[in-house]
Every structure is written in C-alpha cells, then in structure tokens.
Design a protein around this motif. Structure first.
Motif, PDB file in Angstrom:
ATOM      1  N   PRO A  56      -1.716 -15.840   3.722  1.00  0.00           N
ATOM      2  CA  PRO A  56      -1.682 -15.687   5.178  1.00  0.00           C
ATOM      3  C   PRO A  56      -0.270 -15.436   5.709  1.00  0.00           C
ATOM      4  CG  PRO A  56      -3.177 -17.447   4.586  1.00  0.00           C
ATOM      5  CD  PRO A  56      -2.498 -17.024   3.317  1.00  0.00           C
ATOM      6  N   ASP A  57      -0.121 -14.336   6.442  1.00  0.00           N
ATOM      7  CA  ASP A  57       1.154 -13.958   7.060  1.00  0.00           C
ATOM      8  C   ASP A  57       2.264 -13.683   6.055  1.00  0.00           C
ATOM      9  OD1 ASP A  57       0.867 -13.872   9.983  1.00  0.00           O
ATOM     10  OD2 ASP A  57       0.241 -15.956   9.754  1.00  0.00           O
ATOM     11  N   HIS A  58       1.921 -13.319   4.834  1.00  0.00           N
ATOM     12  CA  HIS A  58       2.965 -13.082   3.832  1.00  0.00           C
ATOM     13  C   HIS A  58       2.465 -12.168   2.724  1.00  0.00           C
ATOM     14  CE1 HIS A  58       5.754 -14.469   0.447  1.00  0.00           C
ATOM     15  NE2 HIS A  58       6.515 -13.880   1.340  1.00  0.00           N
ATOM     16  N   LEU A  59       3.274 -11.178   2.380  1.00  0.00           N
ATOM     17  CA  LEU A  59       3.009 -10.298   1.242  1.00  0.00           C
ATOM     18  C   LEU A  59       4.295 -10.167   0.438  1.00  0.00           C
ATOM     19  CD1 LEU A  59       0.924  -8.119  -0.009  1.00  0.00           C
ATOM     20  CD2 LEU A  59       2.371  -6.454   1.170  1.00  0.00           C
ATOM     21  N   THR A  60       4.213 -10.420  -0.861  1.00  0.00           N
ATOM     22  CA  THR A  60       5.338 -10.202  -1.767  1.00  0.00           C
ATOM     23  C   THR A  60       5.068  -8.951  -2.576  1.00  0.00           C
ATOM     24  OG1 THR A  60       5.894 -12.551  -1.966  1.00  0.00           O
ATOM     25  CG2 THR A  60       6.603 -11.107  -3.759  1.00  0.00           C
ATOM     26  N   VAL A  61       6.046  -8.036  -2.612  1.00  0.00           N
ATOM     27  CA  VAL A  61       5.926  -6.808  -3.392  1.00  0.00           C
ATOM     28  C   VAL A  61       6.987  -6.813  -4.481  1.00  0.00           C
ATOM     29  CG1 VAL A  61       5.848  -4.297  -3.342  1.00  0.00           C
ATOM     30  CG2 VAL A  61       5.122  -5.594  -1.326  1.00  0.00           C
ATOM     31  N   SER A  62       6.563  -6.493  -5.703  1.00  0.00           N
ATOM     32  CA  SER A  62       7.448  -6.529  -6.869  1.00  0.00           C
ATOM     33  C   SER A  62       7.949  -5.132  -7.209  1.00  0.00           C
ATOM     34  CB  SER A  62       6.678  -7.115  -8.061  1.00  0.00           C
ATOM     35  OG  SER A  62       7.469  -7.131  -9.212  1.00  0.00           O
TER      36      SER A  62
ATOM     37  N   THR B 149       1.392   3.552  -9.488  1.00  0.00           N
ATOM     38  CA  THR B 149       0.627   2.315  -9.359  1.00  0.00           C
ATOM     39  C   THR B 149       0.140   2.209  -7.918  1.00  0.00           C
ATOM     40  OG1 THR B 149       1.711   1.125 -11.154  1.00  0.00           O
ATOM     41  CG2 THR B 149       0.797  -0.205  -9.380  1.00  0.00           C
ATOM     42  N   VAL B 150      -1.162   1.946  -7.774  1.00  0.00           N
ATOM     43  CA  VAL B 150      -1.774   1.874  -6.445  1.00  0.00           C
ATOM     44  C   VAL B 150      -2.752   0.699  -6.422  1.00  0.00           C
ATOM     45  CG1 VAL B 150      -3.080   3.060  -4.652  1.00  0.00           C
ATOM     46  CG2 VAL B 150      -1.628   4.382  -6.213  1.00  0.00           C
ATOM     47  N   VAL B 151      -2.557  -0.211  -5.470  1.00  0.00           N
ATOM     48  CA  VAL B 151      -3.386  -1.415  -5.363  1.00  0.00           C
ATOM     49  C   VAL B 151      -3.719  -1.664  -3.898  1.00  0.00           C
ATOM     50  CG1 VAL B 151      -3.395  -3.924  -5.648  1.00  0.00           C
ATOM     51  CG2 VAL B 151      -2.431  -2.475  -7.436  1.00  0.00           C
ATOM     52  N   ASP B 152      -4.972  -2.067  -3.598  1.00  0.00           N
ATOM     53  CA  ASP B 152      -5.374  -2.519  -2.270  1.00  0.00           C
ATOM     54  C   ASP B 152      -5.626  -4.025  -2.332  1.00  0.00           C
ATOM     55  OD1 ASP B 152      -5.388   0.172  -1.599  1.00  0.00           O
ATOM     56  OD2 ASP B 152      -7.571   0.330  -1.498  1.00  0.00           O
ATOM     57  N   LEU B 153      -5.143  -4.765  -1.336  1.00  0.00           N
ATOM     58  CA  LEU B 153      -5.393  -6.195  -1.274  1.00  0.00           C
ATOM     59  C   LEU B 153      -5.500  -6.645   0.173  1.00  0.00           C
ATOM     60  CD1 LEU B 153      -2.098  -8.079  -2.223  1.00  0.00           C
ATOM     61  CD2 LEU B 153      -2.209  -5.613  -1.986  1.00  0.00           C
ATOM     62  N   SER B 154      -6.049  -7.839   0.397  1.00  0.00           N
ATOM     63  CA  SER B 154      -6.301  -8.341   1.749  1.00  0.00           C
ATOM     64  C   SER B 154      -5.229  -9.323   2.188  1.00  0.00           C
ATOM     65  CB  SER B 154      -7.673  -9.019   1.814  1.00  0.00           C
ATOM     66  OG  SER B 154      -8.705  -8.062   1.692  1.00  0.00           O
ATOM     67  N   LEU B 155      -4.869  -9.228   3.469  1.00  0.00           N
ATOM     68  CA  LEU B 155      -3.817 -10.061   4.055  1.00  0.00           C
ATOM     69  C   LEU B 155      -4.269 -10.493   5.443  1.00  0.00           C
ATOM     70  CD1 LEU B 155      -0.836 -11.086   4.362  1.00  0.00           C
ATOM     71  CD2 LEU B 155      -0.253  -8.775   5.105  1.00  0.00           C
ATOM     72  N   PHE B 156      -4.130 -11.782   5.741  1.00  0.00           N
ATOM     73  CA  PHE B 156      -4.500 -12.288   7.059  1.00  0.00           C
ATOM     74  C   PHE B 156      -3.276 -12.430   7.947  1.00  0.00           C
ATOM     75  CE2 PHE B 156      -5.439 -15.462  10.271  1.00  0.00           C
ATOM     76  CZ  PHE B 156      -6.634 -14.979  10.764  1.00  0.00           C
ATOM     77  N   SER B 157      -3.378 -11.926   9.190  1.00  0.00           N
ATOM     78  CA  SER B 157      -2.320 -12.078  10.190  1.00  0.00           C
ATOM     79  C   SER B 157      -2.826 -12.981  11.301  1.00  0.00           C
ATOM     80  CB  SER B 157      -1.932 -10.718  10.776  1.00  0.00           C
ATOM     81  OG  SER B 157      -1.064 -10.877  11.889  1.00  0.00           O
ATOM     82  N   ALA B 158      -2.162 -14.119  11.508  1.00  0.00           N
ATOM     83  CA  ALA B 158      -2.599 -15.079  12.520  1.00  0.00           C
ATOM     84  C   ALA B 158      -2.186 -14.670  13.926  1.00  0.00           C
ATOM     85  CB  ALA B 158      -2.031 -16.460  12.211  1.00  0.00           C
ATOM     86  N   THR B 159      -1.123 -13.876  14.057  1.00  0.00           N
ATOM     87  CA  THR B 159      -0.590 -13.554  15.385  1.00  0.00           C
ATOM     88  C   THR B 159      -0.621 -12.069  15.713  1.00  0.00           C
ATOM     89  OG1 THR B 159       1.672 -13.323  14.539  1.00  0.00           O
ATOM     90  CG2 THR B 159       0.977 -15.529  15.250  1.00  0.00           C
ATOM     91  N   GLY B 160      -0.939 -11.234  14.733  1.00  0.00           N
ATOM     92  CA  GLY B 160      -0.901  -9.799  14.986  1.00  0.00           C
ATOM     93  C   GLY B 160       0.480  -9.207  14.870  1.00  0.00           C
ATOM     94  N   GLU B 161       1.385  -9.916  14.192  1.00  0.00           N
ATOM     95  CA  GLU B 161       2.740  -9.404  13.970  1.00  0.00           C
ATOM     96  C   GLU B 161       3.069  -9.493  12.489  1.00  0.00           C
ATOM     97  OE1 GLU B 161       5.732 -11.016  16.529  1.00  0.00           O
ATOM     98  OE2 GLU B 161       4.361 -11.188  18.231  1.00  0.00           O
ATOM     99  N   LEU B 162       3.317  -8.365  11.868  1.00  0.00           N
ATOM    100  CA  LEU B 162       3.696  -8.296  10.460  1.00  0.00           C
ATOM    101  C   LEU B 162       4.826  -7.283  10.320  1.00  0.00           C
ATOM    102  CD1 LEU B 162       0.183  -8.149   8.726  1.00  0.00           C
ATOM    103  CD2 LEU B 162       1.826 -10.022   8.544  1.00  0.00           C
ATOM    104  N   GLY B 163       5.940  -7.699   9.736  1.00  0.00           N
ATOM    105  CA  GLY B 163       7.083  -6.809   9.592  1.00  0.00           C
ATOM    106  C   GLY B 163       7.725  -6.916   8.228  1.00  0.00           C
ATOM    107  N   VAL B 164       8.407  -5.867   7.813  1.00  0.00           N
ATOM    108  CA  VAL B 164       9.089  -5.821   6.524  1.00  0.00           C
ATOM    109  C   VAL B 164      10.299  -6.735   6.546  1.00  0.00           C
ATOM    110  CG1 VAL B 164      10.336  -4.331   4.918  1.00  0.00           C
ATOM    111  CG2 VAL B 164       8.292  -3.480   6.090  1.00  0.00           C
TER     112      VAL B 164
END
Length: 227
Positions: free
Chosen positions: A45-51, A79-94
């Motif tokens: 939730p509210d976080h994505l780590t990319v390697s 390499t191509v992957v789809d995954l699910s991410l939850f945003s609690a506030t509607g704000e997601l930034g790099v």
C-alpha cells in the motif's frame, strides 16, 4: 500525466513510487519480495520498489498515469511485469533512494483516478548493461512505469529475458498476490476515497451506508481486496 527523464537517480539498484500515507521503512522486505517474485518490482500500500541493474547513477525513466489499460507490451522491452498497488490518498510519485527530489519531468502524481487500486506495468531494458557497468552516468538502462485504475490481481509476468531478472525469476513459482491496506485504516481510507471521488461527507459524522456501498462496489473496502 506523461513524463520522461534521462536523470533518474538510482542508488543501491533501486527507486520507488511513494504515496503520502506511506511510512518510511514500513515495506522493509520489498527487495526480498522482488527476488522471490517477479524479479523487477514489489508493491505494498502506497509503495512500489523497482529493482535496477545499475547500482549507482542514472537511468532513463518514463512514467504515464492513464485511465484505461495499455495495449500489449512492445517487443523491445526485455522484462515486463504488471502488478497491483493500492493508493490510500490518490497521490503517487516517483522517489529516488534517500529522499532526494525526483526530476521535475516525473514528479507529478500518477494516481489519476484518485484513491483506490491501480495496476502498474513495469518495463525495463538495459539492466544487464547497467549491472556490468555498476556505476552509470550517462544512463545505459531504461525503465517505463504505466499506471491505470484496476481491481487487485496477482502479479502477471509478460516476460523476463534479461540475465538480471533470470537470475532470480522462477516461472513455476506462484504469482505474488496483491497486498491490501491494513483493515484498521478503514475509516480514513473511506474518507480519502470519498474526497478523491468528489463525494461530500461530514468529517464530524459517521460515513453514510450509501458511501460504504459505493466504496464496496468500487473495490475500495479491505473486505473486497482479495482477487
């Protein structure tokens, strides 16, 4: 939003998407989940780590927030992957490692539909070149992140063809399920979602049942997070 930067800072072979509700260090096992999962990204939730393959320096990063799913991935992405991410506030930034500011080109929010579940497509090429150099500036590795609103679902690996990915990815391993928000955050979650959806509710009163029903139908309530 759509943006591209040739100066995305990478340290310790990683960078992130952060939401405003994310608590630093909360997703402490993200890199382990990358290694034991799809080989390139892990979401909470509210976080994505990319390697990355590049340990330190720059990569080229393109980002896109959209309201509909993208088409099939182009053949030149390794390499191509789809995954699910939850945003609690509607704000997601790099966000780079260490909290430095991201380049202006990729700094905006990617959660274009407000609070709720998103699908994230992570596409990479050049991770092997980045790994070989270790320190890269200018960039030799390129990533693209695409986000769109969608119900939660397990990771979907389109392909993993680089050596960095193949070193840890096992196609026989079950796909990682999405991680829902803490059910104890129900009330603040529903209020954030209602605000982002333009639904007026009184902060001094309980949330109306009609709003809860709308949230349930939209897949917002934690009880509906299981795919």
């Amino acid at each position: 939003m759509i943006g591209t930067t040739d100066r995305m800072r990478v340290d310790y072979a990683q960078y992130y998407l952060y939401g405003t509700n994310y608590v630093e260090g909360e997703d402490h096992n993200a890199l382990e989940r990358v290694r034991t999962g799809n080989s390139v990204a892990a979401a909470a939730p509210d976080h994505l780590t990319v390697s990355c393959g590049t340990h330190t320096g720059a990569i080229r990063l393109s980002v896109e927030g959209r309201t509909d799913p993208p088409g099939p991935p182009e053949a030149d992405w390794e390499t191509v992957v789809d995954l699910s991410l939850f945003s609690a506030t509607g704000e997601l930034g790099v966000q780079p490692w260490g909290g430095q500011a991201a380049d202006e080109a990729v700094r905006g929010t990617l959660a274009v539909a407000g609070a709720g579940w998103y699908r994230v497509r992570v596409e990479t090429r050049g991770r092997d070149k980045g790994r070989a150099l270790n320190v890269a500036n200018p960039w030799v590795e390129e990533h693209r992140l695409t986000l769109w609103p969608a119900p939660p679902a397990p990771d979907h690996v389109h392909r993993v063809t680089d050596e960095v990915g193949k070193a840890t990815y096992d196609p026989a391993r079950p796909a990682a399920p999405p991680i829902p928000p803490d059910p104890s955050a129900d009330e603040s979650l529903l209020r954030s979602w209602a605000r982002s959806a333009g639904i007026a509710i009184d902060d001094n009163k309980s949330i109306p049942q009609s709003v809860r029903a709308l949230a349930a139908a939209a897949g917002i309530l934690p009880t509906r997070h299981e795919p």
